[in-house]
Design a protein around this motif. Sequence first.
Motif, short mmCIF file in Angstrom:
data_model
loop_
_atom_site.label_atom_id
_atom_site.label_comp_id
_atom_site.label_asym_id
_atom_site.label_seq_id
_atom_site.Cartn_x
_atom_site.Cartn_y
_atom_site.Cartn_z
N ILE A 121 0.85 -1.19 0.00
CA ILE A 121 0.00 0.00 0.00
C ILE A 121 0.89 1.24 0.00
CG2 ILE A 121 -1.85 1.22 1.19
CD1 ILE A 121 -2.45 -1.50 2.63
N ASP A 122 0.80 2.03 -1.04
CA ASP A 122 1.59 3.26 -1.16
C ASP A 122 1.12 4.28 -0.13
OD1 ASP A 122 3.08 5.44 -1.99
OD2 ASP A 122 1.96 5.75 -3.85
N ILE A 123 2.04 4.78 0.69
CA ILE A 123 1.68 5.80 1.69
C ILE A 123 2.42 7.12 1.44
CG2 ILE A 123 1.00 4.16 3.47
CD1 ILE A 123 3.80 4.55 4.74
N GLY A 124 3.01 7.25 0.24
CA GLY A 124 3.71 8.48 -0.11
C GLY A 124 5.15 8.49 0.37
N ASN A 125 5.90 9.47 -0.08
CA ASN A 125 7.31 9.64 0.31
C ASN A 125 8.17 8.42 -0.04
OD1 ASN A 125 6.41 12.04 1.43
ND2 ASN A 125 6.36 11.23 3.51
N GLY A 126 7.75 7.66 -1.07
CA GLY A 126 8.49 6.47 -1.46
C GLY A 126 8.35 5.31 -0.49
N GLU A 127 7.39 5.41 0.41
CA GLU A 127 7.20 4.38 1.43
C GLU A 127 5.94 3.56 1.14
OE1 GLU A 127 9.11 6.83 5.18
OE2 GLU A 127 7.06 7.26 4.57
N TYR A 128 5.89 2.37 1.71
CA TYR A 128 4.71 1.54 1.53
C TYR A 128 4.50 0.68 2.77
CZ TYR A 128 7.90 -2.37 0.62
OH TYR A 128 8.88 -3.33 0.75
N LEU A 129 3.27 0.20 2.91
CA LEU A 129 2.94 -0.76 3.97
C LEU A 129 2.68 -2.10 3.32
CD1 LEU A 129 0.41 1.41 6.02
CD2 LEU A 129 2.77 0.90 6.66
N GLU A 130 3.34 -3.14 3.80
CA GLU A 130 3.09 -4.48 3.31
C GLU A 130 2.01 -5.16 4.15
OE1 GLU A 130 5.25 -8.81 2.56
OE2 GLU A 130 6.48 -7.07 3.04
N VAL A 131 1.02 -5.75 3.49
CA VAL A 131 -0.07 -6.43 4.17
C VAL A 131 0.35 -7.84 4.56
CG1 VAL A 131 -2.42 -7.33 3.92
CG2 VAL A 131 -1.82 -5.09 2.93
N ILE A 132 0.23 -8.14 5.85
CA ILE A 132 0.53 -9.48 6.36
C ILE A 132 -0.76 -10.03 6.96
CG2 ILE A 132 1.95 -10.81 7.96
CD1 ILE A 132 3.91 -8.33 7.86
N HIS A 133 -1.28 -11.08 6.35
CA HIS A 133 -2.53 -11.69 6.82
C HIS A 133 -2.24 -12.51 8.07
CE1 HIS A 133 -6.12 -14.59 6.01
NE2 HIS A 133 -6.46 -13.63 6.86
N THR A 134 -2.88 -12.14 9.19
CA THR A 134 -2.62 -12.81 10.47
C THR A 134 -3.95 -13.25 11.11
OG1 THR A 134 -2.53 -10.61 11.51
CG2 THR A 134 -0.43 -11.66 10.95
N PRO A 135 -4.63 -14.24 10.51
CA PRO A 135 -5.89 -14.70 11.08
C PRO A 135 -5.70 -15.27 12.48
CG PRO A 135 -5.10 -16.25 9.42
CD PRO A 135 -4.23 -15.04 9.34
N GLY A 136 -6.73 -15.15 13.29
CA GLY A 136 -6.68 -15.61 14.67
C GLY A 136 -7.70 -14.83 15.47
N HIS A 137 -7.42 -13.54 15.67
CA HIS A 137 -8.36 -12.65 16.37
C HIS A 137 -9.65 -12.52 15.55
CE1 HIS A 137 -9.58 -9.44 19.05
NE2 HIS A 137 -9.70 -8.60 18.04
N SER A 138 -9.50 -12.40 14.25
CA SER A 138 -10.61 -12.48 13.29
C SER A 138 -10.09 -13.19 12.04
CB SER A 138 -11.15 -11.08 12.93
OG SER A 138 -10.29 -10.44 12.00
N ARG A 139 -10.99 -13.53 11.14
CA ARG A 139 -10.58 -14.25 9.92
C ARG A 139 -9.66 -13.40 9.05
NH1 ARG A 139 -16.82 -15.64 8.39
NH2 ARG A 139 -17.26 -17.02 10.15
N SER A 150 -7.85 -10.58 10.00
CA SER A 150 -6.92 -9.69 10.69
C SER A 150 -5.64 -9.51 9.87
CB SER A 150 -6.54 -10.26 12.07
OG SER A 150 -7.58 -10.10 13.00
N ILE A 151 -5.16 -8.29 9.83
CA ILE A 151 -3.90 -8.02 9.15
C ILE A 151 -2.97 -7.20 10.05
CG2 ILE A 151 -4.77 -8.13 6.78
CD1 ILE A 151 -4.84 -5.03 6.76
N CYS A 152 -1.68 -7.32 9.79
CA CYS A 152 -0.67 -6.42 10.30
C CYS A 152 -0.07 -5.70 9.10
CB CYS A 152 0.41 -7.18 11.06
SG CYS A 152 -0.22 -8.01 12.54
N LEU A 153 0.51 -4.55 9.33
CA LEU A 153 1.06 -3.72 8.26
C LEU A 153 2.50 -3.37 8.59
CD1 LEU A 153 -2.10 -1.48 8.16
CD2 LEU A 153 -1.42 -3.00 6.28
N TYR A 154 3.42 -3.72 7.69
CA TYR A 154 4.86 -3.55 7.96
C TYR A 154 5.45 -2.51 7.04
CZ TYR A 154 9.80 -4.77 8.58
OH TYR A 154 11.15 -4.73 8.84
N GLU A 155 6.18 -1.55 7.64
CA GLU A 155 6.88 -0.51 6.88
C GLU A 155 8.38 -0.78 7.05
OE1 GLU A 155 8.83 2.12 5.18
OE2 GLU A 155 8.87 2.64 7.31
N PRO A 156 9.06 -1.25 5.98
CA PRO A 156 10.43 -1.76 6.14
C PRO A 156 11.50 -0.72 6.38
CG PRO A 156 9.73 -1.87 3.83
CD PRO A 156 8.53 -1.46 4.62
N ILE A 157 11.31 0.52 5.91
CA ILE A 157 12.37 1.53 6.07
C ILE A 157 12.55 1.88 7.54
CG2 ILE A 157 13.11 3.87 5.49
CD1 ILE A 157 11.53 3.54 2.83
#
Length: 213
Positions: A113-131, A133-140
Amino acid sequence: MEVRYICPTAYDSSVYLVNGKVLIDAGMNSDLIIKQLEKYIKLTDLELIILTHCHYDHAAAAAVIVEKSGAKVGIHKADLECVNDEYLSVSVLFGEKAPTVKPTVAYEEGDKIDIGNGEYLEVIHTPGHSRGSICLYEPISKSLFSGDTVFPGGSFGRMDFEGSEPEKMVSSIEKLTKLDVKTLYPGHGAPTDRDGNSQIMASYRMLKMMMGE
């Protein structure tokens, strides 16, 4: 990456404004959240609301924020139909109707997911709490928006709601242990930059112990 932490009441989810144009989760109290957002941006500058999962305390205010901002709303495809269901959204536990927001973007594992400034969030599907559920990782900045999957101090999300998938929680958190995380932005409570890696590992160990693994 610029992150503004907003927590309107003790019962709302944590809300994060990222780079002045992306909101991660929306909480419940739209009036208070909008008031906080307007300290930092014009509401019409908001482009996207990402819901980490379908639960009422994270999604209820999104409809009003969308109405005033015109922002799009995204959620994992597995929670797309759940957000408007009073049981799967757990709104019934709050004595409320299900959130009325209609997400228009459906995420999958690995989406960026593009968040501007050349940065992005990567979607990590983490089912458990709900079917879905996601976490979002910004690597920089090595940042993880963890929703209600893991929290600081070795804790993790409840798995006793309708739509929870407790049998998937261990492998979901195991996925997070493989990331390089400095700062943890949880779905409830304040963010912490105290070695996110060790906090996630503590959650993983605690869960495995609870599950008898």
